[in-house]
Scaffold this motif. Structure first.
Motif, PDB file in Angstrom:
ATOM      1  N   GLU A  48       0.827  -1.221   0.000  1.00  0.00           N
ATOM      2  CA  GLU A  48       0.000   0.000   0.000  1.00  0.00           C
ATOM      3  C   GLU A  48       0.854   1.261   0.000  1.00  0.00           C
ATOM      4  O   GLU A  48       0.444   2.285  -0.590  1.00  0.00           O
ATOM      5  CB  GLU A  48      -0.878   0.050   1.265  1.00  0.00           C
ATOM      6  N   LEU A  66      -0.129   4.934  -1.542  1.00  0.00           N
ATOM      7  CA  LEU A  66      -0.579   6.027  -0.666  1.00  0.00           C
ATOM      8  C   LEU A  66       0.279   7.261  -0.885  1.00  0.00           C
ATOM      9  O   LEU A  66      -0.226   8.387  -0.967  1.00  0.00           O
ATOM     10  CB  LEU A  66      -0.504   5.593   0.800  1.00  0.00           C
ATOM     11  N   MET A  72      -8.387   4.197   0.485  1.00  0.00           N
ATOM     12  CA  MET A  72      -9.448   4.066   1.487  1.00  0.00           C
ATOM     13  C   MET A  72     -10.821   4.308   0.863  1.00  0.00           C
ATOM     14  O   MET A  72     -11.789   3.616   1.186  1.00  0.00           O
ATOM     15  CB  MET A  72      -9.190   5.029   2.634  1.00  0.00           C
ATOM     16  N   ALA A  85     -11.704   1.218  -0.957  1.00  0.00           N
ATOM     17  CA  ALA A  85     -12.044   0.137  -0.020  1.00  0.00           C
ATOM     18  C   ALA A  85     -13.459   0.355   0.522  1.00  0.00           C
ATOM     19  O   ALA A  85     -14.281  -0.563   0.554  1.00  0.00           O
ATOM     20  CB  ALA A  85     -11.023   0.102   1.119  1.00  0.00           C
ATOM     21  N   ARG A 118     -10.388   3.375  16.438  1.00  0.00           N
ATOM     22  CA  ARG A 118      -9.880   4.718  16.145  1.00  0.00           C
ATOM     23  C   ARG A 118      -8.911   4.768  14.963  1.00  0.00           C
ATOM     24  O   ARG A 118      -8.460   5.833  14.573  1.00  0.00           O
ATOM     25  CB  ARG A 118      -9.283   5.350  17.400  1.00  0.00           C
ATOM     26  N   ASN A 141      -7.662   3.280  10.829  1.00  0.00           N
ATOM     27  CA  ASN A 141      -8.183   3.318   9.464  1.00  0.00           C
ATOM     28  C   ASN A 141      -9.232   2.251   9.196  1.00  0.00           C
ATOM     29  O   ASN A 141     -10.052   2.395   8.293  1.00  0.00           O
ATOM     30  CB  ASN A 141      -7.036   3.159   8.466  1.00  0.00           C
ATOM     31  N   ASN A 142      -9.195   1.179   9.970  1.00  0.00           N
ATOM     32  CA  ASN A 142     -10.221   0.155   9.793  1.00  0.00           C
ATOM     33  C   ASN A 142     -11.595   0.738  10.149  1.00  0.00           C
ATOM     34  O   ASN A 142     -12.570   0.549   9.407  1.00  0.00           O
ATOM     35  CB  ASN A 142      -9.874  -1.046  10.675  1.00  0.00           C
ATOM     36  N   GLY A 143     -11.639   1.468  11.255  1.00  0.00           N
ATOM     37  CA  GLY A 143     -12.883   2.139  11.627  1.00  0.00           C
ATOM     38  C   GLY A 143     -13.268   3.175  10.577  1.00  0.00           C
ATOM     39  O   GLY A 143     -14.451   3.349  10.262  1.00  0.00           O
ATOM     40  N   LEU A 168     -10.914  -3.234  14.470  1.00  0.00           N
ATOM     41  CA  LEU A 168      -9.470  -3.435  14.333  1.00  0.00           C
ATOM     42  C   LEU A 168      -9.181  -4.161  13.023  1.00  0.00           C
ATOM     43  O   LEU A 168      -9.833  -5.150  12.715  1.00  0.00           O
ATOM     44  CB  LEU A 168      -9.003  -4.291  15.509  1.00  0.00           C
ATOM     45  N   GLY A 169      -8.218  -3.667  12.283  1.00  0.00           N
ATOM     46  CA  GLY A 169      -7.823  -4.327  11.047  1.00  0.00           C
ATOM     47  C   GLY A 169      -6.397  -4.807  11.150  1.00  0.00           C
ATOM     48  O   GLY A 169      -5.990  -5.388  12.164  1.00  0.00           O
ATOM     49  N   GLY A 194      -3.856  -3.194  11.655  1.00  0.00           N
ATOM     50  CA  GLY A 194      -2.991  -2.340  12.471  1.00  0.00           C
ATOM     51  C   GLY A 194      -2.755  -2.846  13.879  1.00  0.00           C
ATOM     52  O   GLY A 194      -2.028  -2.221  14.651  1.00  0.00           O
ATOM     53  N   SER A 195      -3.373  -3.981  14.218  1.00  0.00           N
ATOM     54  CA  SER A 195      -3.173  -4.503  15.561  1.00  0.00           C
ATOM     55  C   SER A 195      -1.724  -4.971  15.696  1.00  0.00           C
ATOM     56  O   SER A 195      -1.291  -5.876  15.001  1.00  0.00           O
ATOM     57  CB  SER A 195      -4.120  -5.686  15.773  1.00  0.00           C
ATOM     58  N   ALA A 196      -0.984  -4.302  16.589  1.00  0.00           N
ATOM     59  CA  ALA A 196       0.450  -4.561  16.675  1.00  0.00           C
ATOM     60  C   ALA A 196       0.743  -5.950  17.236  1.00  0.00           C
ATOM     61  O   ALA A 196       1.412  -6.762  16.624  1.00  0.00           O
ATOM     62  CB  ALA A 196       1.103  -3.491  17.529  1.00  0.00           C
ATOM     63  N   ARG A 248      -8.402  -5.037  22.825  1.00  0.00           N
ATOM     64  CA  ARG A 248      -8.212  -4.681  24.242  1.00  0.00           C
ATOM     65  C   ARG A 248      -9.079  -3.486  24.631  1.00  0.00           C
ATOM     66  O   ARG A 248      -9.650  -2.815  23.795  1.00  0.00           O
ATOM     67  CB  ARG A 248      -6.743  -4.353  24.505  1.00  0.00           C
ATOM     68  N   ASP A 299     -12.274  -5.772   6.390  1.00  0.00           N
ATOM     69  CA  ASP A 299     -10.902  -6.231   6.137  1.00  0.00           C
ATOM     70  C   ASP A 299     -10.606  -7.566   6.819  1.00  0.00           C
ATOM     71  O   ASP A 299     -10.017  -8.448   6.220  1.00  0.00           O
ATOM     72  CB  ASP A 299      -9.877  -5.165   6.546  1.00  0.00           C
ATOM     73  N   ILE A 314      -8.503  -2.863  -4.892  1.00  0.00           N
ATOM     74  CA  ILE A 314      -8.313  -1.411  -4.715  1.00  0.00           C
ATOM     75  C   ILE A 314      -7.103  -0.939  -5.526  1.00  0.00           C
ATOM     76  O   ILE A 314      -6.549   0.134  -5.278  1.00  0.00           O
ATOM     77  CB  ILE A 314      -8.209  -0.995  -3.228  1.00  0.00           C
TER      78      ILE A 314
HETATM   79  N1  LIG Z   1      -3.113   1.967   4.664  1.00  0.00           N
HETATM   80  C1  LIG Z   1      -4.207   2.369   4.014  1.00  0.00           C
HETATM   81  O1  LIG Z   1      -4.353   3.443   3.512  1.00  0.00           O
HETATM   82  C2  LIG Z   1      -5.332   1.512   3.911  1.00  0.00           C
HETATM   83  C3  LIG Z   1      -5.783   0.876   5.061  1.00  0.00           C
HETATM   84  N2  LIG Z   1      -6.952   0.294   5.051  1.00  0.00           N
HETATM   85  C4  LIG Z   1      -7.595  -0.058   6.309  1.00  0.00           C
HETATM   86  O2  LIG Z   1      -6.799   0.287   7.397  1.00  0.00           O
HETATM   87  C5  LIG Z   1      -6.672  -0.796   8.281  1.00  0.00           C
HETATM   88  C6  LIG Z   1      -5.416  -0.645   9.037  1.00  0.00           C
HETATM   89  O3  LIG Z   1      -5.519   0.594   9.679  1.00  0.00           O
HETATM   90  P1  LIG Z   1      -4.605   1.083  10.867  1.00  0.00           P
HETATM   91  O4  LIG Z   1      -3.217   0.856  10.520  1.00  0.00           O
HETATM   92  O5  LIG Z   1      -5.034   2.444  11.213  1.00  0.00           O
HETATM   93  O6  LIG Z   1      -4.958   0.079  12.008  1.00  0.00           O
HETATM   94  P2  LIG Z   1      -6.329  -0.430  12.640  1.00  0.00           P
HETATM   95  O7  LIG Z   1      -7.475   0.399  12.238  1.00  0.00           O
HETATM   96  O8  LIG Z   1      -6.387  -1.868  12.395  1.00  0.00           O
HETATM   97  O9  LIG Z   1      -6.078  -0.260  14.187  1.00  0.00           O
HETATM   98  C7  LIG Z   1      -5.232   0.699  14.703  1.00  0.00           C
HETATM   99  C8  LIG Z   1      -5.854   1.331  15.907  1.00  0.00           C
HETATM  100  O10 LIG Z   1      -6.321   0.373  16.810  1.00  0.00           O
HETATM  101  C9  LIG Z   1      -5.727   0.537  18.085  1.00  0.00           C
HETATM  102  N3  LIG Z   1      -5.295  -0.796  18.502  1.00  0.00           N
HETATM  103  C10 LIG Z   1      -4.196  -1.485  18.106  1.00  0.00           C
HETATM  104  N4  LIG Z   1      -4.154  -2.681  18.684  1.00  0.00           N
HETATM  105  C11 LIG Z   1      -5.270  -2.774  19.439  1.00  0.00           C
HETATM  106  C12 LIG Z   1      -5.797  -3.768  20.274  1.00  0.00           C
HETATM  107  N5  LIG Z   1      -5.180  -4.958  20.431  1.00  0.00           N
HETATM  108  N6  LIG Z   1      -6.985  -3.540  20.897  1.00  0.00           N
HETATM  109  C13 LIG Z   1      -7.629  -2.353  20.748  1.00  0.00           C
HETATM  110  N7  LIG Z   1      -7.149  -1.361  19.975  1.00  0.00           N
HETATM  111  C14 LIG Z   1      -6.009  -1.569  19.343  1.00  0.00           C
HETATM  112  C15 LIG Z   1      -4.563   1.451  17.929  1.00  0.00           C
HETATM  113  O11 LIG Z   1      -4.545   2.353  18.998  1.00  0.00           O
HETATM  114  C16 LIG Z   1      -4.836   2.159  16.654  1.00  0.00           C
HETATM  115  O12 LIG Z   1      -5.426   3.390  16.897  1.00  0.00           O
HETATM  116  C17 LIG Z   1      -6.805  -2.005   7.409  1.00  0.00           C
HETATM  117  O13 LIG Z   1      -7.215  -3.148   8.093  1.00  0.00           O
HETATM  118  C18 LIG Z   1      -7.853  -1.523   6.426  1.00  0.00           C
HETATM  119  O14 LIG Z   1      -9.137  -1.696   6.977  1.00  0.00           O
HETATM  120  C19 LIG Z   1      -7.812   0.389   3.879  1.00  0.00           C
HETATM  121  O15 LIG Z   1      -8.507   1.565   3.988  1.00  0.00           O
HETATM  122  C20 LIG Z   1      -7.036   0.365   2.625  1.00  0.00           C
HETATM  123  C21 LIG Z   1      -6.018   1.417   2.622  1.00  0.00           C
END
Ligand SMILES: NC(=O)C1=CN([C@@H]2O[C@H](COP(=O)(O)OP(=O)(O)OC[C@H]3O[C@@H](n4cnc5c(N)ncnc54)[C@H](O)[C@@H]3O)[C@@H](O)[C@H]2O)[C@@H](O)CC1
Ligand SMILES: Nc1ncnc2c1ncn2[C@@H]1O[C@H](COP(=O)(O)OP(=O)(O)O)[C@@H](O)[C@H]1O
Ligand SMILES: [K+]
Length: 560
Positions: free
Chosen positions: A14, A18, A25, A28, A57, A59-61, A128-129, A131-133, A139, A164, A215
């Protein structure tokens, strides 16, 4: 072919897009909204439908809320629970501008949140997508809410779309560290490419049907090896993995399978394995076993030949007990079966002695052929097996194998919780091609990992594994020379066998694909249908083979 990539590889793909300002986004969210609209239309319409967006909070949301804005613009009543108390600003603003309503969760037990879920028609899980570390599951407040909302959403009968991926699964491995807080989805709408975890258990169970939204990042992933692949009907046809007999064929050209299974005390596995191999289209099945067992095998399958001789693949061990020493000591027939199985493995490894060859009815210089080691043949295995040695354990058998290999803590339950991880680990130790049985079948081999889920839970019935071993033997025999000369990947052929097995089970369970009225086909819910028996499954193998052959250019049949 469905390819499943790691979250890391998808994110890396991506990045350049980007940076170049490609609106990933927006694409998607639009694709997600189209799937959500289809679900709403199938459930009474869009106008007035109650859509609940669970938004984290990140990008998944944001994806979920932007899709929610499309739905609101078409008349749906969209309510969003901001599970972390806030969300990506521009997505909140867009949805608000379309009349969306919000609940910023402060108290995890807020009764208004559960009430929303209790009356939902459609839920978008965007907590959560990728981005879950850490591999911890969801949590904080979101965890409490998800655990409580599950019951309310189920009682509403709402259609659940995971955005996702289901929130809280490990995108890459399919692990589900906190199952109580994962919302089972009817459909997962995933962006850019399938995430590997969606194709593996236990996460696959939570994902429902998987829809990949293009996408525009396919090109970025072409040079990246997927973590897992899934063979589909179109691949079998396009790659001609199965072929119908030609006019000039005779039975030896169509492949001969040698089956070293069962005994007079345990004839069932031999009967089923032989029948399954024969129904999968080989020219001949040779049964290696004692006279009394053979007479039972032949009574059930009169075409089976009870005479040692040349074969293109062996199947060894089905219906033979795993505790060799105590069993074989008391039973000469079993002892003979174990030594025939050891001789066939030695032939595959190129180490067969003259005694081994004689036991198999072969002369000096006989060439190695593929072999399937099942059930009772899955003990005391050598390491670094070549790819044409196929192991077919279920989780319990794999646990024993790994325990014997110096991993005493591995348990059946542990493997069921992380089949991808343990299949790779076992492949790393033993080599060969490993097929791990379960609700999704994982195949780990030299060419990578395959994940097949063509079956139905009705397959959890005694003897289904014996039929599978026979089918694997049949497709190995049909592809024996390609495999032995390195022109075909054994894993791909074993994945084909798992597919034939699963499709046959679905046919037997009455789960036939139906026409959708628009030239396409709808696969029925694999959890419906009816009970199956293994003989019933075996009767349906030719139908599965026919479907896999039907559109191939040199066959010209029609889809069954
Ligand atoms: N990179 C991009 O531009 C794109 C991303 N996309 C979407 O973005 C998602 C990834 O987005 P992000 O990187 O923002 O990550 P996520 O939206 O998956 O989650 C990150 C957020 O969740 C919180 N978090 C992390 N681990 C957690 C846990 N165990 N419990 C509760 N909260 C937790 C973090 O504080 C952070 O704010 C993908 O799954 C997809 O849905 C799509 O829009 C396609 C394009
Ligand atoms: N819940 C399920 N959903 C789909 N397939 C399943 C399920 N449970 C088992 N199977 C499949 O059924 C077969 C069972 O094999 P196995 O455990 O060896 O049974 P047996 O020893 O009775 O023959 C395997 O192919 C496995 O993948
Ligand atoms: K999600």
């Amino acid at each position: 072919m469905i390819e499943g990539f790691s979250a890391e590889d998808v994110r890396a793909a991506e990045e350049p897009l980007l940076a170049a300002g490609v609106p990933l986004m927006e694409r998607a969210a639009f694709g997600l909204a189209m799937r959500a609209l289809a679900a709403l239309r199938a459930r009474g319409g869009v106008r007035g439908a109650r859509v609940v967006v669970l938004a984290g909070r990140g990008n998944n949301g944001a994806d979920a809320m932007l899709a929610g804005a499309h739905l609101a613009a078409r008349g749906a009543a969209v309510s969003t629970i901001l599970v972390a108390g806030s969300g990506v600003d521009h997505a909140v603003a867009r949805l608000r501008s379309q009349g969306g309503r919000f609940l910023a969760l402060q108290d995890a037990d807020d009764p208004r949140a559960i009430e929303m879920c209790r009356t939902a028609t459609l839920v978008l899980d965007g907590v959560l997508g990728t981005g879950s570390a850490a591999n911890t599951g969801v949590r904080g407040n979101a965890r409490t809410l998800m655990a409580q909302a599950r019951g309310a959403i189920a009682s509403a009968g709402a259609f659940v779309i995971a955005v996702d991926q289901p929130s809280g699964i490990d995108s890459t491995t399919g692990a589900v560290p906190d199952p109580q807080a994962v919302l089972p989805a009817d459909e997962t709408v995933t962006f850019g490419a399938a995430k590997a975890g969606l194709l593996c258990e236990p996460a696959a169970t939570y994902a429902g049907t998987i829809t990949v939204i293009d996408i525009g990042m396919g090109a970025q992933l072409t040079a990246t090896a997927p973590v897992v692949r899934r063979l589909q009907v179109a691949d079998v046809r396009a790659e001609r993995l199965l072929r119908a007999p030609r006019a000039s064929d005779h039975k030896y050209l169509r492949g001969v399978v040698g089956i070293i299974a069962g005994s007079a005390h345990y004839p069932g596995a031999a009967i089923m394995s032989c029948a399954a191999a024969q129904h999968a289209g080989v020219g001949m099945v040779r049964y290696f076993g004692p006279r009394e067992a053979a007479s039972q095998v032949i009574a059930a399958n009169p075409q089976v030949v009870h005479a040692a001789g040349r074969v293109q693949a062996y199947v060894a061990g089905s219906g033979l007990p795993a505790d060799h020493d105590s069993q074989a000591g008391a039973d000469r027939e079993l002892a003979a079966q174990y030594s025939a199985s050891a001789a066939a493995l030695a032939l595959a490894l190129g180490t067969a002695s003259p005694v081994d060859l004689a036991r198999l009815g072969l002369g000096e210089g006989a060439a190695p052929v593929p072999i399937v080691l099942d059930a009772g043949a899955l003990t005391a295995l050598p390491r670094n097996l070549p790819a044409h040695v196929v192991l077919t354990p279920h989780a319990g058998e794999l646990a024993s194998l790994l325990n014997q290999a110096g991993h005493p803590d591995v348990t059946r339950a542990g493997i069921e919780g992380a089949p991808l991880r343990f299949a790779r680990m076992a492949h790393g130790i033993f080599g060969g091609t490993l097929l791990l049985k379960g609700s999704t079948t994982i195949i780990a081999g030299a060419g990578g990992v395959w994940s097949q889920n063509d079956g139905t839970a009705w397959l959890a019935t005694a003897g289904a594994g014996d039929a599978l071993a026979g089918i694997v033997g049949a497709v190995l025999a049909q592809n024996s020379s390609l495999i032995m000369t390195g022109r075909q990947d054994t894993g791909r052929i074993v994945a084909l066998a798992a597919m034939i097995h699963g499709m046959s089970a679905r046919f037997a369970a009455g789960l036939h694909p139906v026409a959708d009225g628009q030239g396409g086909r709808i696969d029925p819910d694999p959890n419906l249908g009816r009970p199956i028996t293994v003989p019933g499954l075996i009767e349906c193998i030719p139908r599965a083979v026919a479907q896999l052959l039907s559109a191939s250019p040199d066959n010209g049949g029609t889809i069954v």
